[in-house]
Design a protein around this motif. Structure first.
Motif, PDB file in Angstrom:
ATOM      1  N   ASP A   1      16.277 112.009  20.240  1.00  0.00           N
ATOM      2  CA  ASP A   1      16.293 112.114  21.200  1.00  0.00           C
ATOM      3  C   ASP A   1      14.416 111.659  21.838  1.00  0.00           C
ATOM      4  OD1 ASP A   1      15.841 111.564  24.090  1.00  0.00           O
ATOM      5  OD2 ASP A   1      17.358 113.966  24.271  1.00  0.00           O
ATOM      6  N   ASP A   2      14.005 111.352  22.498  1.00  0.00           N
ATOM      7  CA  ASP A   2      12.649 110.759  22.536  1.00  0.00           C
ATOM      8  C   ASP A   2      11.981 112.186  22.232  1.00  0.00           C
ATOM      9  OD1 ASP A   2      12.592 108.415  22.590  1.00  0.00           O
ATOM     10  OD2 ASP A   2      12.890 108.393  24.709  1.00  0.00           O
ATOM     11  N   ALA A   3      12.709 113.376  22.989  1.00  0.00           N
ATOM     12  CA  ALA A   3      11.999 114.921  22.477  1.00  0.00           C
ATOM     13  C   ALA A   3      12.800 115.585  21.293  1.00  0.00           C
ATOM     14  CB  ALA A   3      11.956 114.965  24.512  1.00  0.00           C
ATOM     15  N   LEU A   4      12.231 115.544  20.250  1.00  0.00           N
ATOM     16  CA  LEU A   4      12.373 115.978  19.051  1.00  0.00           C
ATOM     17  C   LEU A   4      12.543 117.652  19.279  1.00  0.00           C
ATOM     18  CD1 LEU A   4      11.466 113.533  16.511  1.00  0.00           C
ATOM     19  CD2 LEU A   4      14.109 113.517  17.248  1.00  0.00           C
ATOM     20  N   CYS A   5      13.503 118.365  18.777  1.00  0.00           N
ATOM     21  CA  CYS A   5      13.836 119.783  17.784  1.00  0.00           C
ATOM     22  C   CYS A   5      13.176 119.810  16.649  1.00  0.00           C
ATOM     23  CB  CYS A   5      15.112 119.961  18.766  1.00  0.00           C
ATOM     24  SG  CYS A   5      15.021 121.879  18.250  1.00  0.00           S
ATOM     25  N   ALA A   6      12.448 120.420  16.777  1.00  0.00           N
ATOM     26  CA  ALA A   6      12.192 120.809  14.727  1.00  0.00           C
ATOM     27  C   ALA A   6      12.037 119.626  14.244  1.00  0.00           C
ATOM     28  CB  ALA A   6      13.074 122.096  14.623  1.00  0.00           C
ATOM     29  N   PRO A   7      11.503 118.597  14.844  1.00  0.00           N
ATOM     30  CA  PRO A   7      12.054 117.325  13.499  1.00  0.00           C
ATOM     31  C   PRO A   7      11.398 117.613  11.744  1.00  0.00           C
ATOM     32  CG  PRO A   7      10.156 116.812  14.715  1.00  0.00           C
ATOM     33  CD  PRO A   7      10.444 118.229  15.453  1.00  0.00           C
ATOM     34  N   GLN A   8      10.813 118.491  11.820  1.00  0.00           N
ATOM     35  CA  GLN A   8      10.932 118.279  10.022  1.00  0.00           C
ATOM     36  C   GLN A   8      11.888 119.169   9.606  1.00  0.00           C
ATOM     37  OE1 GLN A   8       9.080 120.015  12.381  1.00  0.00           O
ATOM     38  NE2 GLN A   8       9.359 122.379  12.757  1.00  0.00           N
ATOM     39  N   THR A   9      13.153 119.118  10.492  1.00  0.00           N
ATOM     40  CA  THR A   9      14.384 119.851   9.935  1.00  0.00           C
ATOM     41  C   THR A   9      15.014 118.899   9.802  1.00  0.00           C
ATOM     42  OG1 THR A   9      15.103 121.026  12.173  1.00  0.00           O
ATOM     43  CG2 THR A   9      13.496 122.116  10.993  1.00  0.00           C
ATOM     44  N   TRP A  10      14.910 118.566   9.498  1.00  0.00           N
ATOM     45  CA  TRP A  10      16.029 116.519   9.152  1.00  0.00           C
ATOM     46  C   TRP A  10      16.317 117.190   7.440  1.00  0.00           C
ATOM     47  CZ3 TRP A  10      15.099 113.307   4.732  1.00  0.00           C
ATOM     48  CH2 TRP A  10      13.838 113.527   4.333  1.00  0.00           C
ATOM     49  N   TYR A  11      15.402 117.126   7.120  1.00  0.00           N
ATOM     50  CA  TYR A  11      15.424 117.072   4.861  1.00  0.00           C
ATOM     51  C   TYR A  11      16.755 118.344   5.281  1.00  0.00           C
ATOM     52  CZ  TYR A  11      13.497 121.439   4.213  1.00  0.00           C
ATOM     53  OH  TYR A  11      13.227 122.849   4.449  1.00  0.00           O
ATOM     54  N   LEU A  12      16.445 119.645   5.746  1.00  0.00           N
ATOM     55  CA  LEU A  12      17.275 120.666   5.843  1.00  0.00           C
ATOM     56  C   LEU A  12      18.986 119.990   6.074  1.00  0.00           C
ATOM     57  CD1 LEU A  12      16.908 123.570   5.050  1.00  0.00           C
ATOM     58  CD2 LEU A  12      16.987 124.089   7.513  1.00  0.00           C
ATOM     59  N   ALA A  13      19.370 119.486   7.405  1.00  0.00           N
ATOM     60  CA  ALA A  13      20.515 118.864   7.282  1.00  0.00           C
ATOM     61  C   ALA A  13      20.701 117.827   5.813  1.00  0.00           C
ATOM     62  CB  ALA A  13      20.409 118.307   8.684  1.00  0.00           C
ATOM     63  N   ALA A  14      20.409 117.384   6.138  1.00  0.00           N
ATOM     64  CA  ALA A  14      20.344 115.944   5.064  1.00  0.00           C
ATOM     65  C   ALA A  14      20.328 116.947   3.658  1.00  0.00           C
ATOM     66  CB  ALA A  14      19.026 115.000   4.183  1.00  0.00           C
ATOM     67  N   ASP A  15      20.146 118.312   3.230  1.00  0.00           N
ATOM     68  CA  ASP A  15      20.086 118.581   1.722  1.00  0.00           C
ATOM     69  C   ASP A  15      21.977 119.429   2.173  1.00  0.00           C
ATOM     70  OD1 ASP A  15      19.683 119.400  -0.466  1.00  0.00           O
ATOM     71  OD2 ASP A  15      19.122 121.750   0.428  1.00  0.00           O
ATOM     72  N   THR A  16      21.970 119.648   3.190  1.00  0.00           N
ATOM     73  CA  THR A  16      23.609 120.024   3.245  1.00  0.00           C
ATOM     74  C   THR A  16      24.161 119.798   3.698  1.00  0.00           C
ATOM     75  OG1 THR A  16      21.895 122.577   4.965  1.00  0.00           O
ATOM     76  CG2 THR A  16      24.466 121.893   5.076  1.00  0.00           C
ATOM     77  N   GLN A  17      23.866 118.676   3.541  1.00  0.00           N
ATOM     78  CA  GLN A  17      25.252 117.398   3.485  1.00  0.00           C
ATOM     79  C   GLN A  17      25.815 117.257   2.707  1.00  0.00           C
ATOM     80  OE1 GLN A  17      24.306 114.506   6.808  1.00  0.00           O
ATOM     81  NE2 GLN A  17      23.530 116.075   8.038  1.00  0.00           N
ATOM     82  N   LEU A  18      24.129 116.319   1.564  1.00  0.00           N
ATOM     83  CA  LEU A  18      24.143 116.836   0.505  1.00  0.00           C
ATOM     84  C   LEU A  18      24.861 117.207  -0.648  1.00  0.00           C
ATOM     85  CD1 LEU A  18      20.762 114.562  -0.454  1.00  0.00           C
ATOM     86  CD2 LEU A  18      23.544 113.475  -0.138  1.00  0.00           C
ATOM     87  N   PHE A  19      24.581 119.070   0.109  1.00  0.00           N
ATOM     88  CA  PHE A  19      24.981 120.080  -0.821  1.00  0.00           C
ATOM     89  C   PHE A  19      26.591 119.718  -0.622  1.00  0.00           C
ATOM     90  CE2 PHE A  19      26.771 124.325  -0.963  1.00  0.00           C
ATOM     91  CZ  PHE A  19      26.009 124.506  -1.969  1.00  0.00           C
ATOM     92  N   CYS A  20      27.247 119.399   0.149  1.00  0.00           N
ATOM     93  CA  CYS A  20      28.820 119.596   0.490  1.00  0.00           C
ATOM     94  C   CYS A  20      29.399 118.467  -0.345  1.00  0.00           C
ATOM     95  CB  CYS A  20      28.845 119.353   1.750  1.00  0.00           C
ATOM     96  SG  CYS A  20      28.358 120.791   2.923  1.00  0.00           S
ATOM     97  N   PHE A  21      28.694 117.379  -0.556  1.00  0.00           N
ATOM     98  CA  PHE A  21      29.237 116.061  -1.063  1.00  0.00           C
ATOM     99  C   PHE A  21      29.215 116.480  -2.085  1.00  0.00           C
ATOM    100  CE2 PHE A  21      28.314 112.240  -3.043  1.00  0.00           C
ATOM    101  CZ  PHE A  21      29.657 111.623  -2.282  1.00  0.00           C
ATOM    102  N   GLY A  22      27.671 117.112  -3.000  1.00  0.00           N
ATOM    103  CA  GLY A  22      27.406 116.888  -4.183  1.00  0.00           C
ATOM    104  C   GLY A  22      28.965 118.194  -5.433  1.00  0.00           C
TER     105      GLY A  22
END
Length: 432
Positions: free
Chosen positions: A365-386
């Motif tokens: 969204d144009d108004a981002l919530c804690a945009p720096q936490t994108w990596y936390l979501a990406a890392d969690t998804q990679l953890f699940c897949f790995g």
């Protein structure tokens, strides 16, 4: 020989014409004299003094520049803005305006500021036309603040405050219980209370590895240094990223910074985040291999591993999101406070569920919530897949095939994503 020379010169001429044609609508650089002929990209009226007046109104808004007749200045602004990789969009200007002071001549009744759209457009259009002979139209009012406006404390604020009070009391009780009844580390006691002992948690955090612990883990001490250096790069990157969320007093400095090779470390610092993915994946696979030496790996390890990670990350993460959504709004004020902090609080209230499910990097969204936490979501998804991959491929042949296929798939997916969405080859933090 003459024919070859003629064809070569014709080819060079055609290529020169194509290059000139492709570059004719873009200005890559301006000297400061020409640059400051353009209207200021950002400008703010005095905020505190404005709202001291009765019935005052302060609005932050975006405006578009245009002209209904030929204008060399407007052409220059458009051509300079077309170089989006390194330049701000100067065809849009951003203003914080004290409506009741700056635009007083355009207000018939100072007490009637319920809809300042027409007043703002007429006011700024008059100023820009007088100074630059070009016009403006209102694009969007970000917000308007009026004298006496306050942010009310709502139910969510109260709930978060109660949670903080409970946590503080638990820490006080646990610490006092540890000191008074358990004498620090000399005696054991109620594990639930001791879990909130500040002294015990500090000792655990700074403690050296216990004797008899896995010696192979000792070789991984270098990861602490790598993480520290990477964190510094991430901090630098985020200081540059703030220009996308706020007003900049010297946009020319930022635009010229793109010509400085040393500052590319800052502009491309977000790429350093990928080292966290590599370290996280390695540690997950390494620890899983150590566990597999004494235990039989089965499919039940996948939900167990995912749930353990979720429980480890989410309580603290949820408290941070709750703080941003509630009390952060009350901690300051200013012309850009509502634009930066208020919009983030509203976004967190709307998309908190995406963060707690770790899919927030797919919800934009144009108004981002804690945009720096994108990596936390990406890392969690990679953890699940790995983790799924490590459990599924336990033989040497299966692991070789799995690593080969996932590596090739990652190249193909990235190439297709970049091509189909017409993206840059690497992430570029352009000024806009």
């Amino acid at each position: 020989m003459v024919a070859i020379t003629i064809h070569t010169k014709m080819y060079q001429l055609v290529m020169l014409l194509i290059t000139i044609q492709s570059c004719s609508a873009v200005i890559y650089s301006l000297n400061e004299t020409e640059y400051y002929k353009m209207p200021r990209l950002y400008d703010l009226d005095e905020y505190s003094a404005c709202l001291q007046e009765p019935a005052a109104a302060y609005c932050v808004a975006d405006f578009e520049l245009f002209t209904e007749e030929d204008s060399a200045l407007m052409d220059m602004i458009q051509q300079y803005s077309d170089h989006k990789m390194k330049h701000f969009n100067h065809t849009q200007i951003h203003r914080g305006v004290c409506v009741t002071r700056t635009c007083a001549d355009f207000i018939q009744n100072l007490n009637d500021t319920a809809d300042p759209s027409g007043v703002l457009e007429a006011c700024l259009n008059h100023t820009i036309w007088k100074d630059y002979r070009i016009q403006v139209r209102l694009k969007e009012i970000r917000y308007c603040k009026r004298a006496g406006d306050t942010i009310d404390i709502d139910t969510y604020d109260v709930i978060v405050a109660v949670v903080y009070v409970i946590l503080i009391l638990l820490n006080v009780i646990g610490s006092c219980y540890d000191i008074m009844f358990c004498k620090g580390r000399e005696k054991s006691g109620n594990p639930y209370l001791l879990a909130f002992s500040i002294s015990r948690n500090w000792d655990r955090m700074v403690a050296s590895p216990k004797k008899g612990s896995e010696p192979r883990l000792e070789r991984l001490k270098l990861f602490h240094g790598m993480r520290t250096m990477t964190m510094f790069c991430v901090f630098f990157s985020h200081t540059v990223l703030m220009m996308a969320f706020s007003y900049v007093n010297n946009p020319l400095y930022i635009e010229k910074a793109y010509e400085d090779p040393m500052k590319q470390i800052l502009f491309n610092g977000s790429l350093v985040t990928h080292t966290f993915f590599v370290m996280s994946s390695f540690l997950m696979a390494f620890n899983l291999q150590l566990h597999a030496e004494k235990h039989q790996l089965g499919w039940h390890h996948w939900p167990k591993g995912v749930l353990t990670r979720w429980l480890r990350l989410t309580p603290t993460y949820a408290l941070v999101l709750a703080t941003i959504s509630t009390w952060m709004r009350h901690l300051g004020s200013g012309p850009l406070w509502e634009l930066v902090v208020g919009s983030e609080a509203a976004a967190c209230r709307r998309y908190w569920w995406a963060h707690l499910l770790y899919v927030n990097n797919y919800v934009y969204d144009d108004a981002l919530c804690a945009p720096q936490t994108w990596y936390l979501a990406a890392d969690t998804q990679l953890f699940c897949f790995g983790l799924l991959l490590c459990i599924a491929a336990q033989s040497k042949r299966a692991r070789t095939a799995a690593l080969t296929l996932t590596f090739l798939a990652s190249l193909v997916i990235t190439a297709l994503h970049t091509y189909l969405q017409d993206l840059e080859a690497v992430v570029i933090q352009s000024p806009e």
